[in-house]
Scaffold this motif. Structure first.
Motif, PDB file in Angstrom:
ATOM      1  N   GLY B 168       0.817  -1.215   0.000  1.00 53.92           N
ATOM      2  CA  GLY B 168       0.000   0.000   0.000  1.00 53.92           C
ATOM      3  C   GLY B 168       0.847   1.259   0.000  1.00 53.92           C
ATOM      4  O   GLY B 168       0.535   2.236  -0.692  1.00 53.92           O
ATOM      5  N   TYR B 169       1.933   1.221   0.764  1.00 49.65           N
ATOM      6  CA  TYR B 169       2.841   2.372   0.811  1.00 49.65           C
ATOM      7  C   TYR B 169       3.435   2.633  -0.576  1.00 49.65           C
ATOM      8  O   TYR B 169       3.424   3.763  -1.065  1.00 49.65           O
ATOM      9  CB  TYR B 169       3.942   2.101   1.836  1.00 49.65           C
ATOM     10  CG  TYR B 169       5.097   3.066   1.751  1.00 49.65           C
ATOM     11  CD1 TYR B 169       4.979   4.354   2.255  1.00 49.65           C
ATOM     12  CD2 TYR B 169       6.304   2.689   1.177  1.00 49.65           C
ATOM     13  CE1 TYR B 169       6.030   5.242   2.172  1.00 49.65           C
ATOM     14  CE2 TYR B 169       7.364   3.568   1.086  1.00 49.65           C
ATOM     15  CZ  TYR B 169       7.221   4.844   1.588  1.00 49.65           C
ATOM     16  OH  TYR B 169       8.267   5.727   1.500  1.00 49.65           O
ATOM     17  N   CYS B 170       3.913   1.583  -1.207  1.00 47.19           N
ATOM     18  CA  CYS B 170       4.519   1.738  -2.534  1.00 47.19           C
ATOM     19  C   CYS B 170       3.496   2.277  -3.528  1.00 47.19           C
ATOM     20  O   CYS B 170       3.798   3.164  -4.333  1.00 47.19           O
ATOM     21  CB  CYS B 170       5.059   0.402  -3.030  1.00 47.19           C
ATOM     22  SG  CYS B 170       6.338  -0.235  -1.961  1.00 47.19           S
ATOM     23  N   MET B 171       2.281   1.739  -3.436  1.00 48.94           N
ATOM     24  CA  MET B 171       1.228   2.201  -4.337  1.00 48.94           C
ATOM     25  C   MET B 171       0.970   3.703  -4.172  1.00 48.94           C
ATOM     26  O   MET B 171       0.834   4.426  -5.157  1.00 48.94           O
ATOM     27  CB  MET B 171      -0.051   1.419  -4.057  1.00 48.94           C
ATOM     28  CG  MET B 171      -1.229   1.888  -4.856  1.00 48.94           C
ATOM     29  SD  MET B 171      -2.790   1.483  -4.058  1.00 48.94           S
ATOM     30  CE  MET B 171      -2.692   2.450  -2.575  1.00 48.94           C
ATOM     31  N   LEU B 172       0.942   4.150  -2.911  1.00 47.81           N
ATOM     32  CA  LEU B 172       0.703   5.575  -2.631  1.00 47.81           C
ATOM     33  C   LEU B 172       1.750   6.460  -3.293  1.00 47.81           C
ATOM     34  O   LEU B 172       1.427   7.483  -3.905  1.00 47.81           O
ATOM     35  CB  LEU B 172       0.799   5.812  -1.134  1.00 47.81           C
ATOM     36  CG  LEU B 172      -0.459   5.876  -0.331  1.00 47.81           C
ATOM     37  CD1 LEU B 172      -0.130   6.295   1.080  1.00 47.81           C
ATOM     38  CD2 LEU B 172      -1.406   6.883  -0.960  1.00 47.81           C
ATOM     39  N   ILE B 173       3.006   6.066  -3.139  1.00 37.80           N
ATOM     40  CA  ILE B 173       4.099   6.876  -3.690  1.00 37.80           C
ATOM     41  C   ILE B 173       3.966   6.922  -5.217  1.00 37.80           C
ATOM     42  O   ILE B 173       4.082   7.972  -5.841  1.00 37.80           O
ATOM     43  CB  ILE B 173       5.458   6.275  -3.289  1.00 37.80           C
ATOM     44  CG1 ILE B 173       5.555   6.101  -1.787  1.00 37.80           C
ATOM     45  CG2 ILE B 173       6.597   7.133  -3.818  1.00 37.80           C
ATOM     46  CD1 ILE B 173       5.625   7.366  -0.999  1.00 37.80           C
ATOM     47  N   TYR B 174       3.686   5.764  -5.813  1.00 38.01           N
ATOM     48  CA  TYR B 174       3.506   5.715  -7.268  1.00 38.01           C
ATOM     49  C   TYR B 174       2.323   6.572  -7.708  1.00 38.01           C
ATOM     50  O   TYR B 174       2.381   7.254  -8.717  1.00 38.01           O
ATOM     51  CB  TYR B 174       3.263   4.283  -7.733  1.00 38.01           C
ATOM     52  CG  TYR B 174       4.508   3.487  -7.990  1.00 38.01           C
ATOM     53  CD1 TYR B 174       5.373   3.824  -9.027  1.00 38.01           C
ATOM     54  CD2 TYR B 174       4.800   2.372  -7.234  1.00 38.01           C
ATOM     55  CE1 TYR B 174       6.499   3.062  -9.281  1.00 38.01           C
ATOM     56  CE2 TYR B 174       5.931   1.601  -7.473  1.00 38.01           C
ATOM     57  CZ  TYR B 174       6.772   1.952  -8.499  1.00 38.01           C
ATOM     58  OH  TYR B 174       7.879   1.209  -8.751  1.00 38.01           O
ATOM     59  N   LEU B 175       1.227   6.483  -6.935  1.00 40.25           N
ATOM     60  CA  LEU B 175       0.022   7.245  -7.308  1.00 40.25           C
ATOM     61  C   LEU B 175       0.332   8.732  -7.435  1.00 40.25           C
ATOM     62  O   LEU B 175      -0.086   9.389  -8.387  1.00 40.25           O
ATOM     63  CB  LEU B 175      -1.073   7.050  -6.261  1.00 40.25           C
ATOM     64  CG  LEU B 175      -2.077   5.937  -6.502  1.00 40.25           C
ATOM     65  CD1 LEU B 175      -3.080   5.892  -5.360  1.00 40.25           C
ATOM     66  CD2 LEU B 175      -2.796   6.124  -7.828  1.00 40.25           C
ATOM     67  N   ALA B 176       1.104   9.237  -6.464  1.00 43.27           N
ATOM     68  CA  ALA B 176       1.464  10.651  -6.515  1.00 43.27           C
ATOM     69  C   ALA B 176       2.265  10.944  -7.773  1.00 43.27           C
ATOM     70  O   ALA B 176       2.064  11.965  -8.434  1.00 43.27           O
ATOM     71  CB  ALA B 176       2.265  11.027  -5.272  1.00 43.27           C
ATOM     72  N   GLY B 177       3.170  10.036  -8.112  1.00 45.02           N
ATOM     73  CA  GLY B 177       3.980  10.221  -9.314  1.00 45.02           C
ATOM     74  C   GLY B 177       3.128  10.200 -10.569  1.00 45.02           C
ATOM     75  O   GLY B 177       3.271  11.037 -11.469  1.00 45.02           O
ATOM     76  N   ILE B 178       2.209   9.238 -10.624  1.00 43.07           N
ATOM     77  CA  ILE B 178       1.363   9.091 -11.815  1.00 43.07           C
ATOM     78  C   ILE B 178       0.442  10.295 -11.978  1.00 43.07           C
ATOM     79  O   ILE B 178       0.233  10.782 -13.096  1.00 43.07           O
ATOM     80  CB  ILE B 178       0.544   7.783 -11.726  1.00 43.07           C
ATOM     81  CG1 ILE B 178       1.485   6.585 -11.858  1.00 43.07           C
ATOM     82  CG2 ILE B 178      -0.521   7.736 -12.805  1.00 43.07           C
ATOM     83  CD1 ILE B 178       0.822   5.250 -11.669  1.00 43.07           C
ATOM     84  N   ASN B 179      -0.059  10.800 -10.857  1.00 36.48           N
ATOM     85  CA  ASN B 179      -0.963  11.946 -10.945  1.00 36.48           C
ATOM     86  C   ASN B 179      -0.287  13.203 -11.471  1.00 36.48           C
ATOM     87  O   ASN B 179      -0.955  14.124 -11.932  1.00 36.48           O
ATOM     88  CB  ASN B 179      -1.581  12.230  -9.576  1.00 36.48           C
ATOM     89  CG  ASN B 179      -2.675  11.240  -9.254  1.00 36.48           C
ATOM     90  OD1 ASN B 179      -3.308  10.697 -10.167  1.00 36.48           O
ATOM     91  ND2 ASN B 179      -2.887  10.977  -7.979  1.00 36.48           N
ATOM     92  N   SER B 180       1.036  13.246 -11.383  1.00 34.16           N
ATOM     93  CA  SER B 180       1.725  14.450 -11.859  1.00 34.16           C
ATOM     94  C   SER B 180       2.117  14.343 -13.338  1.00 34.16           C
ATOM     95  O   SER B 180       2.721  15.259 -13.886  1.00 34.16           O
ATOM     96  CB  SER B 180       2.949  14.724 -10.994  1.00 34.16           C
ATOM     97  OG  SER B 180       3.885  13.694 -11.173  1.00 34.16           O
ATOM     98  N   ILE B 181       1.772  13.221 -13.976  1.00 37.02           N
ATOM     99  CA  ILE B 181       2.055  13.111 -15.410  1.00 37.02           C
ATOM    100  C   ILE B 181       1.028  13.959 -16.169  1.00 37.02           C
ATOM    101  O   ILE B 181      -0.170  13.811 -15.956  1.00 37.02           O
ATOM    102  CB  ILE B 181       1.974  11.644 -15.892  1.00 37.02           C
ATOM    103  CG1 ILE B 181       2.979  10.786 -15.127  1.00 37.02           C
ATOM    104  CG2 ILE B 181       2.215  11.554 -17.389  1.00 37.02           C
ATOM    105  CD1 ILE B 181       2.875   9.305 -15.441  1.00 37.02           C
ATOM    106  N   PRO B 182       1.494  14.861 -17.051  1.00 39.03           N
ATOM    107  CA  PRO B 182       0.541  15.722 -17.764  1.00 39.03           C
ATOM    108  C   PRO B 182      -0.443  14.910 -18.614  1.00 39.03           C
ATOM    109  O   PRO B 182      -0.039  13.996 -19.337  1.00 39.03           O
ATOM    110  CB  PRO B 182       1.428  16.586 -18.665  1.00 39.03           C
ATOM    111  CG  PRO B 182       2.833  16.288 -18.300  1.00 39.03           C
ATOM    112  CD  PRO B 182       2.873  15.100 -17.420  1.00 39.03           C
TER     113      PRO B 182
END
Lengths: 289, 292
Positions: B168-182
């Motif tokens: 879950g922690y890893c997913m959270l970090i990735y989610l933030a990264g993915i959300n910043s993709i234009p």
């Protein structure tokens, strides 16, 4: 205007596969948690059965009461609560004050000291376990306790006060404040410390909430240090007491699972109500220096 | 370089004092003292200098070798699984499934739970006689295993627990990264006829590379510090199949009171962790022009 695009066969297959993946993932995370709840409500007869029991024939809520009288659980909760609350309050204040100093006051050796703090972030507590243990022994002798600061709240709290990460995070937060804030405070006759106390601290809600939630979970969930720094039953924290169930000749799985769930209640309360801050704290940790 | 004045200097030092007292006393000084202890036969009462004897012994200590190997296996498998599964979970969850908020909450739940509690849950699941896994296997007429008591399975069982707790922690970090993709990147790709899978592997994956690297290093550092689940679930057994570096530090230090020897293991751990953190730091700096 939105054009409704026709989905290709590949896209449909992809969607189906990804839904299956998510479903499997969710099930494998959820199932052990559900079984924990289930076992906590079962009788030992059901647990000894060779067939799996998912839904207990009768919900044995008494298990929770029995589990909590299996050892001095009120005392363990009290211990954990004292240690956690004091650690969180002191460390938040001290760390945010240092964060302010690094963000706002120009002083000699600022960069060198900040580098030292970053270096501190790399040192795992596992590495300092033995020296800190020996230090608490010496500190105890200084204050006249022959056996060191073991089995005291002080001994459980002291090693967790200084948090490099907290200083780092608060500094990042305060750096984004407008400099005019300080100038205005100066004109009003505030010194640096007063500026921090009266202006910065009241505006620190978000960063202190994130840090506070992380520190709270971290301290409540800490197992290793209370394991080595306490002995006997009186000073046990919740985590250490929980693992005590395992060392008994016969493991009462229903009581153990009940205690497991109860031991996490403070965390779950904080987690549900401050989920946003918890997540923000975790993400702040991933923003690099 | 900003100008400094005397008054500010003193105010700054005064305000930093509480932090630095604790920081120097409980972090920096112990780190150096650990280095010193590693060259002594410290046993909590006396410490005499014995040079590099502890380190020489580390080279011959088969239990420590086993611990080192276990830790590496544990770290590599966990890190690979977490970096990969975390990415998939984040990328696929982002696709607007109903109840995504609850799913996210569910996945972070084990991460917020203490390792002690998680260990208890999995002790129950893995128990050969009364555990759910064996009961379920028996139910569908398969033979149960000894899980944590089987030398060939125990380490794998612990790795699985680690993945379960941290995904879950890893997913959270990735989610933030993915959300910043234009969003435009995806739109452009769609116009060019790229399907869902193509967009995932040709846009999302390359764009989150720095995030993936961060997840990789954090989970790696974390895995090298593995202790609690070992101490609680297996005590390093069966036949040292699950002992780790930190578990050996604990056993040598607090069971055998060979604290000098345990300190030499801590030095090894510190070097590994610092190396990993340094690599992470350098590669991040290389990717960013702005310095905070």
């Amino acid at each position: 205007m939105m054009r409704i695009k026709k989905r290709s066969k590949g896209d449909i297959a992809f969607t189906v596969l990804s839904r299956i993946f998510i479903l499997l993932l969710a099930l494998s995370v959820a199932f052990p948690l559900l079984m924990t709840v289930s076992v906590s409500l079962q009788t030992m007869n059901e647990i000894y059965k060779s067939d799996p029991v998912v839904i207990p024939s009768e919900f044995m809520f008494e298990n929770y009461k029995t589990a909590m009288s299996h050892g001095a659980w009120a005392r363990y909760f009290y211990n954990s609560a004292i240690v956690t609350v004091i650690t969180v309050i002191i460390s938040l204040f001290i760390n945010s004050m240092s964060g302010y100093v690094f963000a706002r006051i120009p002083f000699k050796f600022r960069n060198a000291l900040f580098a030292l703090i970053l270096l501190g972030m790399m040192i795992p507590t596992q590495v300092t376990l033995i020296p800190v243990f020996s230090l608490l022994r010496k500190l105890g002798i200084i204050v006249g306790r022959e056996n060191g600061l073991f089995n005291t709240y002080t001994g459980l709290i002291l090693p967790f006060i200084a948090g490099s990460f907290g200083v780092f995070l608060c500094r990042q937060f305060y750096v984004s404040f407008p400099k005019e804030l300080d100038d205005a405070a100066m004109i009003d006759g505030c010194g640096r410390f007063q500026t921090f106390l009266k202006i910065y601290l009241p505006l620190s809600g978000p960063v202190l909430a994130s840090l506070g939630v992380l520190k709270f979970t971290g301290t409540w969930n800490e197992y290793t240090w209370p394991l080595v720094a306490t002995s006997g039953d009186r000073m046990k924290t919740v985590q250490v007491a929980l693992t005590g169930f395992r060392d008994e000749g016969e493991i009462y799985w229903n009581l153990l699972m009940a205690a497991t769930l109860v031991s996490g209640i403070p965390i779950y309360i904080v987690f549900f109500f401050a989920q946003k801050h918890f997540v923000a704290g975790l993400l702040a940790g991933s923003v690099k220096a | 370089m900003q100008k400094t004045n005397k008054k500010d200097n003193w105010t700054a030092y005064l305000m930093l004092t509480p932090f630095f007292v604790f920081f120097l006393l409980f972090v920096i000084y112990p780190a150096f003292q650990n280095l010193f202890f590693s060259f002594t036969n410290y046993n909590l009462d006396t410490a005499s200098w014995i040079g590099v004897k502890n380190f020489a012994r580390l080279f011959e200590d088969t239990t420590f070798h086993k611990a080192f190997k276990n830790t590496c296996v544990y770290a590599c498998v966990s890190v690979f699984a977490l970096t990969f599964l975390g990415f998939l979970a984040a990328a696929l969850l982002n696709k607007g499934i109903r109840g995504v908020k609850w799913l996210r909450l569910l996945l972070i739940f084990p991460y917020a739970t203490s390792m002690a509690a998680v260990s208890m849950i999995w002790l129950m699941m893995y128990d050969p006689n009364n555990g759910f896994i064996n009961k379920a296997l028996n139910f569908i007429s398969l033979r149960g295993r000894d899980w944590l008591f089987d030398p060939s399975l125990a380490l794998g069982c612990l790795i699985f627990v680690n993945i379960w707790k941290n995904i879950g922690y890893c997913m959270l970090i990735y989610l933030a990264g993915i959300n910043s993709i234009p969003e435009e990147l995806y739109e452009a790709a769609t116009v060019d006829g790229a399907g869902e899978a193509t967009r995932l592997f040709k846009i999302t994956l390359p764009m989150v590379k720095p995030v993936a690297f961060f997840v990789l290093v954090t989970t790696m550092v974390d895995a090298f510090k593995t202790f609690e689940q070992v101490q609680i679930m297996t005590r390093g057994d069966p036949m040292n199949a699950t002992t780790t570096i930190v578990h050996q530090i604990y056993v040598s230090g607090f069971n055998d009171f060979k604290m000098g020897y345990a300190s030499s293991m801590s030095v090894v751990l510190l070097l590994i962790v610092m190396l990993l953190t340094y690599v992470n730091f350098r590669l991040n700096r290389a990717g960013e022009s702005e310095v905070g």
